[in-house]
Design an enzyme around this catalytic site. Structure first.
Site, PDB file in Angstrom:
ATOM      1  N   HIS A   5       0.816  -1.214   0.000  1.00 13.29           N
ATOM      2  CA  HIS A   5       0.000   0.000   0.000  1.00 13.29           C
ATOM      3  C   HIS A   5       0.860   1.281   0.000  1.00 13.29           C
ATOM      4  O   HIS A   5       0.877   2.028  -0.972  1.00 13.29           O
ATOM      5  CB  HIS A   5      -0.905   0.035   1.241  1.00 13.29           C
TER       6      HIS A   5
HETATM    7  O1  RIB Z   1      -5.358   0.058   4.466  1.00  9.44           O
HETATM    8  C1  RIB Z   1      -3.960   0.052   4.300  1.00  9.44           C
HETATM    9  C2  RIB Z   1      -3.333   1.130   5.111  1.00  9.44           C
HETATM   10  O2  RIB Z   1      -3.608   0.904   6.504  1.00  9.44           O
HETATM   11  C3  RIB Z   1      -1.793   1.130   4.998  1.00  9.44           C
HETATM   12  O3  RIB Z   1      -1.317   2.435   5.173  1.00  9.44           O
HETATM   13  C4  RIB Z   1      -1.374   0.278   6.157  1.00  9.44           C
HETATM   14  O4  RIB Z   1      -0.059   0.585   6.617  1.00  9.44           O
HETATM   15  C5  RIB Z   1      -2.385   0.680   7.201  1.00  9.44           C
HETATM   16  O5  RIB Z   1      -1.945   1.907   7.797  1.00  9.44           O
END
Ligand code: RIB
Ligand code: CA
Length: 311
Positions: free
Chosen positions: A241
């Site tokens: 992500h």
């Molecule tokens: O949904 C994914 C996000 O939530 C990413 O930033 C992960 O690190 C969590 O913070």
């Protein structure tokens, strides 16, 4: 001229890779790393951020602790994804570098006031509590922010923590609403993109084949981090992500999206934290974000591996 950024983060294995990429990229100058409660409580995110900086050989980096809970709700954490420490996987030494005394929100405000207007980009990788607090406490900084490039939200991909909401937005929907309505140029990297950036075995082998401490640590982080997504989605690897934010700063050409209106659900518990993206422009609501949808994943992993190899 390098791009001046502040990374706001809740490490988190994927935050860790995003930070490593930024520290490995000469195009970027990281003015500071501000920590927020999210994946794990603040004491751990601010510990993990320093461990990551030391892994990158950057004990000089300034790391700040920020808000330890969302603006108007109880903190929801994600140990089920990231492990109890928030950085399970590799065994990393306890941090030696200090945490800065200044509160993260005040660092963000002071930096935006002291740097030339339009020169600083904010890169939130977790719940938007620190960012929202800075905008509320010092509205004069709003026109001074070059851009906010954040990981959060979802539309076609829908939610990963509830049926309708992505984690970062869900943890602090009130903060997200403040940020999305502030009028700052906004680039949103949602699950629609990040769920296409999966660390398959081949890609993880490429990290490990770097033969470096960083390559091995990243391989171990993603091998731990992928359990949740493999079990839930059956996906062939962990979605990276947060590194998509760093990658967007370096290679925006690898991404496509639309400039649309995005509002945040802050009332209904059923859809709390949903990013209501007017992708088809069916409302008269004013566009406020470049909402990304597609990415060249192979191009991204080539960038990730090349840059991580520099540390
Ligand atoms: O949904 C994914 C996000 O939530 C990413 O930033 C992960 O690190 C969590 O913070
Ligand atoms: Ca994160």
């Amino acid at each position: 001229m390098t791009r001046q950024i502040i990374i706001d983060t809740d490490p988190g294995q994927d935050d860790a890779v995003a930070i490593l990429l930024a520290l490995a990229s000469p195009e970027l100058t990281v003015l500071g790393i501000t920590c927020v409660a999210g994946n794990v409580p603040l004491a751990l995110t601010s510990r993990n951020a320093r461990m990551i900086c030391e892994l990158a050989g950057r004990p000089d980096m300034r790391v700040f602790a920020g808000c330890d809970r969302p603006l108007g709700r109880d903190l929801v954490t994600a140990e089920h994804v990231h492990g109890q420490s928030g950085l399970d996987g590799p065994v990393l030494p306890d941090p030696v570098m200090p945490l800065q005394a200044q509160h993260a929100v005040d660092f963000i405000i002071d930096t935006l006031r002291s740097q030339p207007a339009g020169s600083v980009t904010l890169c939130p990788l977790g719940p938007l509590t620190n960012i929202a607090m800075a905008l509320e406490k010092a509205p004069d900084i709003i026109p001074r922010i070059r851009e906010i490039v954040l990981m959060g939200g979802a539309y076609f991909e829908v939610g990963n923590i509830t049926p309708t909401a992505e984690f970062n937005i869900y943890v602090d929907p009130q903060a997200a609403r403040i940020v999305f309505r502030a009028g700052v140029p906004l680039v949103v990297v949602p699950l629609d993109v990040t769920h296409k950036v999966l660390v398959t075995k081949e890609r993880n082998d490429a990290f490990r084949a770097l033969g470096t401490r960083v390559g091995e640590a990243v391989a171990q982080m993603t091998e731990f981090f992928e359990r949740f997504d493999l079990a839930k989605y059956g996906s062939p690897g962990a979605p990276l992500h947060d590194p998509c934010v760093t990658a967007y700063l370096l290679r925006p050409d690898l991404f496509t999206g639309r400039h649309i209106n995005v509002e945040i659900e802050v009332q209904s518990e059923l859809t709390m934290g949903m990013t209501v993206a007017d992708w088809w422009r069916v409302t008269s609501r004013v566009p406020n974000a470049l909402f990304l949808r597609d990415v060249d994943a192979d191009g991204l992993f080539a960038l990730f591996t090349e840059r991580l190899g520099r540390l």
